[in-house]
Design an enzyme around this catalytic site. Structure first.
Site, PDB file in Angstrom:
ATOM      1  N   GLU A 228      -9.374   3.530  12.635  1.00 38.41           N
ATOM      2  CA  GLU A 228      -8.092   3.640  13.331  1.00 38.41           C
ATOM      3  C   GLU A 228      -8.296   3.220  14.781  1.00 38.41           C
ATOM      4  O   GLU A 228      -9.340   3.487  15.370  1.00 38.41           O
ATOM      5  CB  GLU A 228      -7.578   5.092  13.262  1.00 38.41           C
ATOM      6  CG  GLU A 228      -7.245   5.487  11.847  1.00 38.41           C
ATOM      7  CD  GLU A 228      -6.583   6.854  11.728  1.00 38.41           C
ATOM      8  OE1 GLU A 228      -6.957   7.781  12.461  1.00 38.41           O
ATOM      9  OE2 GLU A 228      -5.679   6.997  10.881  1.00 38.41           O
TER      10      GLU A 228
ATOM     11  N   GLY B 245      -8.426  15.041   8.163  1.00 30.61           N
ATOM     12  CA  GLY B 245      -8.600  16.457   7.851  1.00 30.61           C
ATOM     13  C   GLY B 245      -9.983  16.694   7.257  1.00 30.61           C
ATOM     14  O   GLY B 245     -10.928  15.939   7.518  1.00 30.61           O
ATOM     15  N   SER B 246     -10.090  17.715   6.449  1.00 29.48           N
ATOM     16  CA  SER B 246     -11.399  18.107   5.927  1.00 29.48           C
ATOM     17  C   SER B 246     -11.859  17.178   4.798  1.00 29.48           C
ATOM     18  O   SER B 246     -11.038  16.581   4.096  1.00 29.48           O
ATOM     19  CB  SER B 246     -11.323  19.540   5.411  1.00 29.48           C
ATOM     20  OG  SER B 246     -10.370  19.616   4.378  1.00 29.48           O
TER      21      SER B 246
ATOM     22  N   GLU C 284     -10.127   9.989   7.327  1.00 31.75           N
ATOM     23  CA  GLU C 284     -10.848  10.378   8.551  1.00 31.75           C
ATOM     24  C   GLU C 284     -11.212  11.842   8.379  1.00 31.75           C
ATOM     25  O   GLU C 284     -10.373  12.722   8.570  1.00 31.75           O
ATOM     26  CB  GLU C 284      -9.943  10.203   9.774  1.00 31.75           C
ATOM     27  CG  GLU C 284      -9.377   8.818   9.952  1.00 31.75           C
ATOM     28  CD  GLU C 284     -10.372   7.850  10.552  1.00 31.75           C
ATOM     29  OE1 GLU C 284     -11.398   8.300  11.079  1.00 31.75           O
ATOM     30  OE2 GLU C 284     -10.123   6.640  10.474  1.00 31.75           O
ATOM     31  N   LEU C 285     -12.460  12.101   8.007  1.00 31.38           N
ATOM     32  CA  LEU C 285     -12.806  13.452   7.534  1.00 31.38           C
ATOM     33  C   LEU C 285     -13.718  14.194   8.513  1.00 31.38           C
ATOM     34  O   LEU C 285     -13.837  13.822   9.664  1.00 31.38           O
ATOM     35  CB  LEU C 285     -13.431  13.335   6.143  1.00 31.38           C
ATOM     36  CG  LEU C 285     -12.602  12.507   5.149  1.00 31.38           C
ATOM     37  CD1 LEU C 285     -13.321  12.367   3.819  1.00 31.38           C
ATOM     38  CD2 LEU C 285     -11.216  13.101   4.947  1.00 31.38           C
TER      39      LEU C 285
ATOM     40  N   CYS D  22     -13.282  16.846  15.428  1.00 32.11           N
ATOM     41  CA  CYS D  22     -14.169  16.278  14.393  1.00 32.11           C
ATOM     42  C   CYS D  22     -15.372  15.585  15.018  1.00 32.11           C
ATOM     43  O   CYS D  22     -16.402  15.454  14.390  1.00 32.11           O
ATOM     44  CB  CYS D  22     -13.386  15.301  13.533  1.00 32.11           C
ATOM     45  SG  CYS D  22     -12.537  14.080  14.525  1.00 32.11           S
TER      46      CYS D  22
ATOM     47  N   ASN E  74      -5.574  19.903  14.867  1.00 31.79           N
ATOM     48  CA  ASN E  74      -6.368  19.920  16.106  1.00 31.79           C
ATOM     49  C   ASN E  74      -5.960  18.850  17.118  1.00 31.79           C
ATOM     50  O   ASN E  74      -6.119  19.037  18.312  1.00 31.79           O
ATOM     51  CB  ASN E  74      -7.873  19.884  15.815  1.00 31.79           C
ATOM     52  CG  ASN E  74      -8.291  18.664  15.059  1.00 31.79           C
ATOM     53  OD1 ASN E  74      -7.467  17.946  14.485  1.00 31.79           O
ATOM     54  ND2 ASN E  74      -9.586  18.404  15.021  1.00 31.79           N
TER      55      ASN E  74
ATOM     56  N   LYS F 153       3.382  14.179   6.774  1.00 25.28           N
ATOM     57  CA  LYS F 153       3.233  15.608   6.463  1.00 25.28           C
ATOM     58  C   LYS F 153       2.273  16.179   7.519  1.00 25.28           C
ATOM     59  O   LYS F 153       1.064  15.991   7.432  1.00 25.28           O
ATOM     60  CB  LYS F 153       2.740  15.726   5.024  1.00 25.28           C
ATOM     61  CG  LYS F 153       1.982  16.924   4.543  1.00 25.28           C
ATOM     62  CD  LYS F 153       2.452  18.275   4.885  1.00 25.28           C
ATOM     63  CE  LYS F 153       1.295  19.243   4.634  1.00 25.28           C
ATOM     64  NZ  LYS F 153       0.838  19.910   5.840  1.00 25.28           N
ATOM     65  N   PRO F 154       2.831  16.857   8.549  1.00 27.08           N
ATOM     66  CA  PRO F 154       1.945  17.412   9.585  1.00 27.08           C
ATOM     67  C   PRO F 154       1.327  18.737   9.141  1.00 27.08           C
ATOM     68  O   PRO F 154       1.781  19.330   8.152  1.00 27.08           O
ATOM     69  CB  PRO F 154       2.913  17.637  10.756  1.00 27.08           C
ATOM     70  CG  PRO F 154       4.222  17.940  10.106  1.00 27.08           C
ATOM     71  CD  PRO F 154       4.246  17.209   8.780  1.00 27.08           C
ATOM     72  N   ALA F 155       0.363  19.212   9.902  1.00 31.10           N
ATOM     73  CA  ALA F 155      -0.268  20.501   9.583  1.00 31.10           C
ATOM     74  C   ALA F 155       0.731  21.634   9.791  1.00 31.10           C
ATOM     75  O   ALA F 155       1.583  21.568  10.677  1.00 31.10           O
ATOM     76  CB  ALA F 155      -1.482  20.715  10.478  1.00 31.10           C
TER      77      ALA F 155
HETATM   78  P1  NAP Z   1      -7.363  20.321   6.204  1.00 31.77           P
HETATM   79  O1  NAP Z   1      -7.328  21.691   5.695  1.00 31.77           O
HETATM   80  O2  NAP Z   1      -7.994  19.275   5.386  1.00 31.77           O
HETATM   81  O3  NAP Z   1      -5.835  19.943   6.530  1.00 31.77           O
HETATM   82  C1  NAP Z   1      -5.449  18.680   7.009  1.00 31.77           C
HETATM   83  C2  NAP Z   1      -4.053  18.361   6.504  1.00 31.77           C
HETATM   84  O4  NAP Z   1      -4.073  18.261   5.073  1.00 31.77           O
HETATM   85  C3  NAP Z   1      -3.012  19.433   6.830  1.00 31.77           C
HETATM   86  O5  NAP Z   1      -1.777  18.809   7.062  1.00 31.77           O
HETATM   87  C4  NAP Z   1      -2.970  20.250   5.544  1.00 31.77           C
HETATM   88  O6  NAP Z   1      -1.767  20.957   5.345  1.00 31.77           O
HETATM   89  C5  NAP Z   1      -3.094  19.142   4.518  1.00 31.77           C
HETATM   90  N1  NAP Z   1      -3.545  19.578   3.203  1.00 31.77           N
HETATM   91  C6  NAP Z   1      -4.309  20.635   2.876  1.00 31.77           C
HETATM   92  N2  NAP Z   1      -4.507  20.670   1.533  1.00 31.77           N
HETATM   93  C7  NAP Z   1      -3.833  19.614   1.012  1.00 31.77           C
HETATM   94  C8  NAP Z   1      -3.627  19.113  -0.304  1.00 31.77           C
HETATM   95  N3  NAP Z   1      -4.182  19.696  -1.367  1.00 31.77           N
HETATM   96  N4  NAP Z   1      -2.874  18.003  -0.458  1.00 31.77           N
HETATM   97  C9  NAP Z   1      -2.303  17.393   0.603  1.00 31.77           C
HETATM   98  N5  NAP Z   1      -2.452  17.821   1.878  1.00 31.77           N
HETATM   99  C10 NAP Z   1      -3.220  18.918   2.075  1.00 31.77           C
HETATM  100  O7  NAP Z   1      -8.091  20.207   7.615  1.00 31.77           O
HETATM  101  P2  NAP Z   1      -7.882  21.102   8.897  1.00 31.77           P
HETATM  102  O8  NAP Z   1      -8.584  22.380   8.732  1.00 31.77           O
HETATM  103  O9  NAP Z   1      -6.445  21.137   9.284  1.00 31.77           O
HETATM  104  O10 NAP Z   1      -8.609  20.179   9.984  1.00 31.77           O
HETATM  105  C11 NAP Z   1      -9.950  20.301  10.266  1.00 31.77           C
HETATM  106  C12 NAP Z   1     -10.771  19.202   9.627  1.00 31.77           C
HETATM  107  O11 NAP Z   1     -10.244  17.927   9.981  1.00 31.77           O
HETATM  108  C13 NAP Z   1     -12.183  19.223  10.133  1.00 31.77           C
HETATM  109  O12 NAP Z   1     -13.087  19.063   9.081  1.00 31.77           O
HETATM  110  C14 NAP Z   1     -12.235  18.033  11.076  1.00 31.77           C
HETATM  111  O13 NAP Z   1     -13.520  17.509  11.250  1.00 31.77           O
HETATM  112  C15 NAP Z   1     -11.294  17.090  10.428  1.00 31.77           C
HETATM  113  N6  NAP Z   1     -10.784  16.098  11.401  1.00 31.77           N
HETATM  114  C16 NAP Z   1     -11.208  14.815  11.280  1.00 31.77           C
HETATM  115  C17 NAP Z   1     -10.799  13.862  12.191  1.00 31.77           C
HETATM  116  C18 NAP Z   1     -11.262  12.431  12.070  1.00 31.77           C
HETATM  117  O14 NAP Z   1     -10.688  11.567  12.711  1.00 31.77           O
HETATM  118  N7  NAP Z   1     -12.268  12.147  11.270  1.00 31.77           N
HETATM  119  C19 NAP Z   1      -9.929  14.224  13.224  1.00 31.77           C
HETATM  120  C20 NAP Z   1      -9.497  15.547  13.313  1.00 31.77           C
HETATM  121  C21 NAP Z   1      -9.938  16.478  12.372  1.00 31.77           C
HETATM  122  P3  NAP Z   1      -1.647  22.481   5.829  1.00 31.77           P
HETATM  123  O15 NAP Z   1      -1.686  22.443   7.313  1.00 31.77           O
HETATM  124  O16 NAP Z   1      -0.321  22.882   5.299  1.00 31.77           O
HETATM  125  O17 NAP Z   1      -2.784  23.243   5.228  1.00 31.77           O
END
Ligand code: NAP
Length: 490
Positions: free
Chosen positions: A469, A237-238, A259-260, A293, A160, A183-185
């Site tokens: 951060e 991420g999540s 940062e979830l 987020c 995002n 490791k980017p998305a």
């Molecule tokens: P996500 O599914 O958790 O993915 C984030 C990153 O983690 C991606 O690069 C993903 O790779 C990777 N990933 C997924 N499964 C993994 C595993 N088992 N081991 C290692 N890496 C893994 O999250 P998202 O759907 O992309 O992003 C949305 C979430 O991020 C929301 O909940 C949002 O609130 C949160 N977020 C938080 C912040 C903050 O600063 N707190 C900022 C932005 C977003 P792939 O792309 O290959 O799946």
């Protein structure tokens, strides 16, 4: 399918390889990156795995012993070179970002400014990694705290904010003397690779910055978490994936910054400036189509002003122009994928079934594809999913409240604690509420603190994670404190 072109001034930014140990690496195994607005294919990217991740970690470890000893002033100069190159190429990277992520080009440019602010800020902070001298209770001894880089770090980032999430992690890490494997998305690797390319051009030595793209995040994650050479993981991420990484990191005891997800409350008290609050909510809610987020997820409005506020807000929402991010008039782009659409639809369906009213929107946009209508729901109650789960889309659900006490309880009735917002003109109330809300960040009379640049300590509490951060605190996560005890100084 033919690869559709992105019109860039600097074509060298569009790279379909990964940087490992100073070499650009391709692979026979690739995956496709699509434009979420048009569905066009925009690149085929290496689908790497454990072997390449392990090689990247080895390279980063080797580089660490050199990079950590480079004087801070020199590290700062290289960060400044990076800053200069990213500024010069910001418009092109913004185009790449919009093409792979979907947000309007003006928002992508805004994200680039945000991303750039971290490089500038931490280029300066590199020179200010001070330690301490402590008074020692014993006469002929002296004690010191020395700050040293943590070591090899991994940055795992979401789709995002594909530019800012890279610089928010790497800039403080490089300033501290750490090296990285990124490791980017999978949806947005091109922005990250462009930033890495410019880091290489800026003069970061071989192995200091490495990037691994993959369709198998579990495989990469398993290597990163189990490899003893990785000393810290910074993940955005999540919450679900954050927990997995934490669990997997336990055997090798890594430092973690997580940062979830969030579920931000947005509260409007009856004494607030309503027009100001409407503008704040528009900025916070529909930026990136609600896929942030810190996006306000549940909107609490005091009963006396509830109807007026909802009406004013709906008027503004109807002015949004949904469309391809590259079109100048678009103010809201598509959602990232079909899964995102299904989640918003599920939240709307659940709310309507339980008695909510659709004030505007409520369904997929007539443009089709990943486009969804900006949606406002009134008569929402705490029993509905949208009041307790992160929607991550263009849905604004309105809940009525009576008292300050009641709304603080509502705001805190979640496991998340990333962002929150409230609007009021009563100074005593402002202090009370700001201190009572359980979240890492509180926006008081603003809907947009996250765009304020690198100055803000960004991060959450509870299930929204830990670590900060940005700001002067942002470098701490990349530093260890070493105690030096000097005896017999007399
Ligand atoms: P996500 O599914 O958790 O993915 C984030 C990153 O983690 C991606 O690069 C993903 O790779 C990777 N990933 C997924 N499964 C993994 C595993 N088992 N081991 C290692 N890496 C893994 O999250 P998202 O759907 O992309 O992003 C949305 C979430 O991020 C929301 O909940 C949002 O609130 C949160 N977020 C938080 C912040 C903050 O600063 N707190 C900022 C932005 C977003 P792939 O792309 O290959 O799946």
């Amino acid at each position: 399918m033919k690869i559709s072109k992105i019109a860039l001034k600097n074509k060298s930014l569009l790279v379909n390889k990964c940087l490992i140990n100073g070499k650009w690496v391709g692979s026979k195994k690739t995956f496709k990156v699509h434009n979420p607005s048009t569905g066009d294919l925009i690149a085929e990217i290496p689908d790497l795995g454990k072997k390449e991740t392990s090689a990247a970690i080895d390279a980063a470890e080797k580089a660490f012993y050199l990079w950590s000893k480079v004087p801070a002033i020199e590290r700062s100069k290289i960060l400044k070179n990076w800053h200069k190159l990213v500024v010069e190429n910001a418009d092109d990277i913004a185009k790449i970002l919009t093409t792979e992520q979907g947000k309007p080009l003006s928002d992508a440019k805004g994200e680039m400014n945000y991303a750039i602010s971290f490089i500038e800020w931490f280029a300066e902070e590199a020179k200010r990694i001070y330690g301490d001298i402590m008074p020692d209770p014993i006469k002929n001894k002296r004690l010191m705290a020395l700050k040293q880089p943590v070591g090899v770090c991994a940055a795992i980032t979401p789709w995002n904010f594909p530019a800012a999430m890279i610089t928010r992690k790497c800039a403080p890490g490089f300033a501290a003397g750490c090296t990285f494997v990124i490791k980017p998305a999978e949806q947005t690797p091109l922005t990250a690779i462009a930033l890495v390319k410019l880091a290489e051009d800026a003069g970061f030595p071989k192995g200091v910055i490495n990037i691994v793209t993959s369709l198998e995040p579990e495989e990469i994650g398993a290597e990163i978490t189990s490899n003893i050479k990785i000393r810290k993981i910074s993940f955005t991420g999540s919450t679900e994936v954050g927990r997995i990484l934490m669990k997997q990191s336990a055997p090798t005891l890594k430092k973690l910054s997580l940062e979830l997800g969030g579920c931000a409350p947005f509260i409007v008290f009856e004494d607030a400036n309503l027009d100001h609050a409407v503008q704040g909510l528009m900025l916070g809610k529909f930026r990136n189509g609600g896929q942030a987020c810190v996006s306000p997820n549940r909107i609490y409005v005091q009963e006396k002003i509830y109807n007026t506020f909802v009406k004013k807000f709906v008027i503004e929402v109807k002015k949004l122009v949904v469309g391809d991010g590259m079109a100048a008039k678009s103010t809201m782009g598509p959602l990232i994928d079909e899964r995102a659409i299904l989640k918003v639809q599920d939240h709307i369906k659940d709310a309507v079934k339980k008695g909510a009213t659709v004030e505007t929107g409520g369904k997929p946009h007539k443009l089709g594809g990943n486009f969804f209508e900006p949606t406002v729901l009134s008569n929402v109650t705490k029993k509905m999913k949208c009041a307790s789960e992160e929607t991550f889309g263009p849905l604004a659900p309105f809940i009525k409240f009576k008292t300050e006490q009641e709304v603080i309880a509502y705001a805190n009735s979640t496991d998340f604690g990333l962002a929150s917002y409230f609007f009021s003109k009563d100074i005593a109330r402002i202090w009370r509420v700001a201190e009572a809300i359980e979240s890492g960040m509180v926006g008081v009379n603003t809907g947009l603190y996250a765009n304020s640049g690198a100055h803000l300590p960004f991060g959450g509490v509870k299930q929204s994670g830990f670590g900060r951060e940005g700001s002067r605190y942002g470098i701490d996560d990349y530093l260890e404190i070493k105690a030096l005890s000097f005896g017999n100084i007399e």
